[in-house]
Structure formats: structure tokens, C-alpha cells
Design a protein around this motif. Structure first.
Motif, short mmCIF file in Angstrom:
data_model
loop_
_atom_site.label_atom_id
_atom_site.label_comp_id
_atom_site.label_asym_id
_atom_site.label_seq_id
_atom_site.Cartn_x
_atom_site.Cartn_y
_atom_site.Cartn_z
N LEU A 197 7.91 -0.80 -27.35
CA LEU A 197 7.80 0.00 -26.20
C LEU A 197 8.03 -0.81 -24.73
CD1 LEU A 197 7.05 2.95 -24.55
CD2 LEU A 197 4.90 1.94 -24.45
N VAL A 198 7.28 -1.82 -24.68
CA VAL A 198 7.54 -2.70 -23.43
C VAL A 198 8.71 -3.17 -23.22
CG1 VAL A 198 6.66 -4.68 -22.03
CG2 VAL A 198 5.01 -3.11 -23.54
N LYS A 199 9.42 -3.87 -24.47
CA LYS A 199 10.62 -4.32 -24.38
C LYS A 199 11.66 -3.48 -23.82
CE LYS A 199 10.74 -8.39 -27.24
NZ LYS A 199 11.23 -9.22 -28.32
N LEU A 224 0.77 -1.16 0.00
CA LEU A 224 -0.09 0.03 0.03
C LEU A 224 0.88 1.40 0.05
CD1 LEU A 224 -2.86 -1.00 2.51
CD2 LEU A 224 -2.91 -0.81 0.02
N ASP A 225 1.97 1.35 0.45
CA ASP A 225 2.74 2.30 0.82
C ASP A 225 3.84 2.29 -0.49
OD1 ASP A 225 1.79 3.76 3.09
OD2 ASP A 225 2.51 2.08 4.12
N GLN A 226 4.27 1.50 -1.28
CA GLN A 226 4.89 1.23 -2.23
C GLN A 226 4.65 2.37 -3.40
OE1 GLN A 226 5.00 -2.65 -3.95
NE2 GLN A 226 7.32 -2.26 -4.86
N PRO A 227 5.77 3.20 -4.04
CA PRO A 227 5.69 3.76 -5.17
C PRO A 227 5.14 3.06 -6.43
CG PRO A 227 7.67 4.46 -4.20
CD PRO A 227 7.26 3.11 -3.55
N LEU A 228 4.28 3.24 -7.22
CA LEU A 228 3.61 2.86 -8.30
C LEU A 228 3.82 3.74 -9.40
CD1 LEU A 228 1.86 0.39 -8.94
CD2 LEU A 228 -0.29 1.63 -8.43
N ALA A 229 4.23 3.00 -10.60
CA ALA A 229 4.39 3.74 -11.79
C ALA A 229 3.60 2.79 -12.79
CB ALA A 229 5.93 3.93 -12.14
N LEU A 230 2.80 3.66 -13.67
CA LEU A 230 1.96 3.06 -14.53
C LEU A 230 2.33 3.74 -15.99
CD1 LEU A 230 -1.63 3.18 -12.71
CD2 LEU A 230 0.22 1.25 -12.61
N ILE A 231 2.84 2.84 -16.85
CA ILE A 231 3.62 3.42 -18.27
C ILE A 231 2.84 2.79 -19.30
CG2 ILE A 231 5.63 4.23 -19.45
CD1 ILE A 231 7.21 3.57 -16.45
N GLY A 232 2.48 3.45 -20.19
CA GLY A 232 1.83 2.58 -21.57
C GLY A 232 1.77 3.90 -22.45
N SER A 267 3.62 -6.63 -17.04
CA SER A 267 3.70 -6.02 -18.35
C SER A 267 2.65 -6.71 -19.11
CB SER A 267 4.77 -6.25 -19.04
OG SER A 267 5.42 -7.31 -19.39
N ASP A 268 2.02 -5.89 -20.19
CA ASP A 268 1.03 -6.30 -21.20
C ASP A 268 1.34 -5.82 -22.47
OD1 ASP A 268 -1.30 -7.41 -22.10
OD2 ASP A 268 -2.66 -6.43 -20.95
N VAL A 269 1.73 -6.61 -23.21
CA VAL A 269 2.06 -6.41 -24.81
C VAL A 269 0.91 -6.35 -25.76
CG1 VAL A 269 3.57 -7.11 -26.74
CG2 VAL A 269 4.42 -7.31 -24.49
N PHE A 270 0.68 -5.43 -26.33
CA PHE A 270 -0.49 -5.26 -27.46
C PHE A 270 0.02 -5.61 -28.92
CE2 PHE A 270 -3.55 -2.43 -24.80
CZ PHE A 270 -3.12 -3.17 -23.95
N SER A 271 -0.87 -5.97 -29.47
CA SER A 271 -0.49 -6.14 -31.06
C SER A 271 -1.91 -5.54 -31.82
CB SER A 271 -0.56 -7.70 -31.40
OG SER A 271 -1.60 -8.25 -31.09
N ALA A 272 -1.84 -5.32 -33.34
CA ALA A 272 -2.72 -4.94 -33.87
C ALA A 272 -3.91 -5.69 -34.10
CB ALA A 272 -2.13 -4.27 -35.15
N GLY A 273 -5.18 -5.22 -34.50
CA GLY A 273 -6.17 -5.98 -34.42
C GLY A 273 -7.25 -5.57 -35.54
N LYS A 296 11.35 -2.52 -19.96
CA LYS A 296 11.84 -3.67 -19.22
C LYS A 296 13.20 -3.42 -19.27
CE LYS A 296 8.61 -7.38 -19.39
NZ LYS A 296 8.18 -8.76 -19.58
N ARG A 297 14.03 -3.37 -20.29
CA ARG A 297 15.17 -3.36 -20.44
C ARG A 297 15.98 -2.22 -19.49
NH1 ARG A 297 16.82 -2.05 -26.09
NH2 ARG A 297 16.41 0.28 -24.93
N ASP A 298 15.47 -1.10 -19.82
CA ASP A 298 15.97 0.11 -19.41
C ASP A 298 15.67 0.42 -17.92
OD1 ASP A 298 16.94 0.87 -21.89
OD2 ASP A 298 15.41 2.26 -22.28
N LEU A 299 14.47 -0.18 -17.33
CA LEU A 299 14.28 -0.09 -16.03
C LEU A 299 15.17 -1.15 -15.18
CD1 LEU A 299 10.50 0.27 -16.20
CD2 LEU A 299 12.18 1.96 -15.09
#
Length: 318
Positions: free
Chosen positions: A292-294, A190-198, A312-318, A297-300
Motif C-alpha cells: 500500500l505505502v509503495k 498550519l494552513d497546509q492541506p493534510l492527508a492521512l492515508i492508511g 511514511s511508516d511501513v508495517f509488517s506482520a508480528g 508513494k509512486r502514484d502521488l
């Protein structure tokens, strides 16, 4: 009741025998490698019952919450019903109740179905026909919304996109299956920093996770980064800005690649620059295209983040 059930099939389990050995003896195709609980090749999921704690050593908090376990070291003492890790669950009838634009190329679908347990941020399979099915993440919250909410980018060449644009109207019947994915809040302190990136419709699961975090009373700082090709792609911006202004611990950071945008920039580079100082303490959720996700992940990870702290959740075109 059988001590071990595989899907709907009882499997004989000898005293002290592992689940993997029992499955193999019963002729079930259960891949394995090390047989020592290290490689995770044999990973399965408990759909009823609780796996012994030692069979979940080395798994992430999200995997444990979903009932994943390692059959090669699992010796259950209580009834356990299991399924393969990629088993999406039953296919359910559903009805499209609303379809509305969120931007020039993103629509919001609201879908009604029978009771459908899920965690905000997971994804489902949307089935228009037997040969036309796509995965989309959930932006809805099961405790707040009477529908499943999906954000769908309309690709001119995409089969599902063409179907949505040409045929689907409120009342249209389709099917859903799932849920899947480990991109959800459970397991975060509950006290942990949370970063949502997309980027793009990667906002959908992040929006679900954000809502869930706030509903659970998350006290740590929450930073939501959303990127797009141009300013028009930053959908829900007004709503998210208003939310950030109403919550002391929420920050909304938007960036568009269009150099003419008032907040132009590369969201991945911006997020990494902002996160570098606190990367070791933060729980990360990354959603968007594979590149973006790869990259994130690598840089973090290179900056000091634990891979267990990155979902993570990777998106593809549809």
C-alpha cells in the motif's frame, strides 16, 4: 566538556575538522560515500546540542526536527553529542496497564513507563523477551496521555500475537525502546492541506498525527482515509466520525474491500482520486503494509507530489 561526543565517548575534534573526519580518525565505524553532503550515507543524529544549519541542508523538516545531520560537512562550534541514525535509545522497563479489543483482530495496549519523550506518530520497539521484539506505532499523545498507546493486529501465526493472546494481562512487565521514525506532524504549515492515508493498524500513527495537528491549531483541511479488508476492520470509526462532525476542517473517509460493505472500495484508489486536484500543496502521511505505502508513494509522486511532502511508516506482520 568535549566539543564532540559519540554516544558517551569523547572524540577529539581539531579546529575546522569535520565530524566525519574526527570519527574516522578515532576508529569509529562511520559509513560514508560522497563526503560532500549529497548522498546522505554518513547521516547521524544529534542527541544533545544543535548541528550547524549547513550540515542539515537537503534534509526533510522531520529529519531536522529529530536532530539528523551530515557529519561530512559538519564543523561544530558548540558541544555536540551524536549517535548513529538507527540508535533506538535506552531500553526501559514498562508495565502493561490495559489490553482491550478494538475489533475482531486488533487490540489496544496501554503501557506505562518512565518519562519517554516522543512525537505522536513515531514508533517504538516492544520487547517481550530478548528474542521477541516488534515495532509498533504510537497512537497516544505525550501531552495528553499518561501512557503509550499501541494498536496491534493479532496474527494467528505471529509470535508476539500468540504471546499477547495467551500470556499478557494488565500488570505484565516488559520493555520498550525508541522512539524512531519521522512520521510526525512537525514541519507542516498550519494552513497546509493534510492527508492521512492508511489501512488496518496503519490508523494508529495517523490517529496520533491527527491529534497533534488539532492540538497545534492546524487550520488547513485534514482528510483521514482509513481502509480495511472488511467493515469490521474499520475500528474507531464511530469516534472518528464524531470527531469529523465536530471539526469543520476534518474529514473522515473509510473504505473496505468487502464488496458488501456500504462503503466498499480500495482506499488507495479512492484517496488518489480525491487528492489528484490538490496534490501539489498537500502534506501526506502514509501508513500500512509495504504494498500500500509503495503504491501510494509512486502514484502521488507521479501525480505531482514532492517526495519531501510525503512521510511514511511501513508495517509488517508480528
Amino acid at each position: 566538556m568535549a566539543l564532540l561526543t559519540y554516544k558517551d565517548r569523547p572524540v577529539d575534534l581539531a579546529p575546522g575538522e569535520t565530524v566525519l573526519d574526527a570519527l574516522t580518525r578515532a576508529g569509529v565505524d562511520a559509513p560514508s560515500s560522497c563526503r560532500a553532503g549529497t548522498c546522505q550515507t554518513c547521516l547521524h543524529r544529534a542527541v544533545e546540542g544543535t548541528p550547524p544549519p549547513e550540515s542539515q541542508n537537503g534534509l526533510t523538516a522531520a529529519q531536522k526536527a529529530l536532530g539528523f545531520f551530515l557529519p561530512c560537512v559538519c564543523r561544530p562550534t558548540q558541544p555536540l553529542t551524536i549517535a548513529p541514525p538507527d540508535d533506538a535509545g535506552a531500553r526501559l522497563e514498562a508495565t502493561l496497564r490495559a489490553i482491550e479489543p478494538l475489533s475482531h483482530d486488533v487490540v489496544r495496549l496501554r503501557i506505562e513507563t518512565t518519562p519517554f519523550p516522543y512525537r505522536p506518530g513515531q514508533f517504538i520497539e516492544l520487547i517481550a523477551d530478548d528474542d521477541l521484539r516488534r515495532h509498533y506505532s504510537l497512537a497516544s499523545h505525550p501531552d495528553e496521555d499518561p501512557y503509550l498507546e499501541l494498536h496491534v493486529r493479532l496474527h494467528p501465526g505471529g509470535r508476539m500475537s500468540r504471546r499477547l493472546m495467551a500470556e499478557m494481562k494488565p500488570g505484565h512487565r516488559l520493555h520498550v525502546a525508541g522512539p524512531r521514525g519521522t512520521c510526525f506532524y512537525e514541519g507542516v504549515e498550519l494552513d497546509q492541506p493534510l492527508a492521512l492515508i492508511g489501512a488496518g493498524t496503519g490508523l494508529a500513527p495517523l490517529y496520533g498525527v491527527l491529534r497533534d495537528a488539532l492540538r497545534r491549531g492546524h487550520r488547513g483541511p485534514i482528510r483521514l482515509y482509513h481502509g480495511a479488508r472488511d467493515r469490521k476492520g474499520l475500528y474507531l470509526a464511530d469516534e472518528l466520525q464524531a470527531l469529523a462532525q465536530s471539526r469543520e476542517n476534518v474529514e473522515y473517509i473509510a473504505a473496505a474491500l468487502d464488496p458488501d460493505a456500504p462503503f466498499g472500495g480500495d482506499i488507495a484508489a479512492l484517496a488518489l482520486a480525491e487528492e489528484r486536484a490538490r496534490v501539489g500543496q498537500t502534506a501526506y502521511f502514509l501508513c500500512g503494509g509495504e504494498g500500500l505505502v509503495k503504491r501510494l508513494k509512486r502514484d502521488l509522486f507521479m501525480a505531482g507530489a514532492s517526495m519531501k511532502a510525503i512521510r511514511s511508516d511501513v508495517f509488517s506482520a508480528g
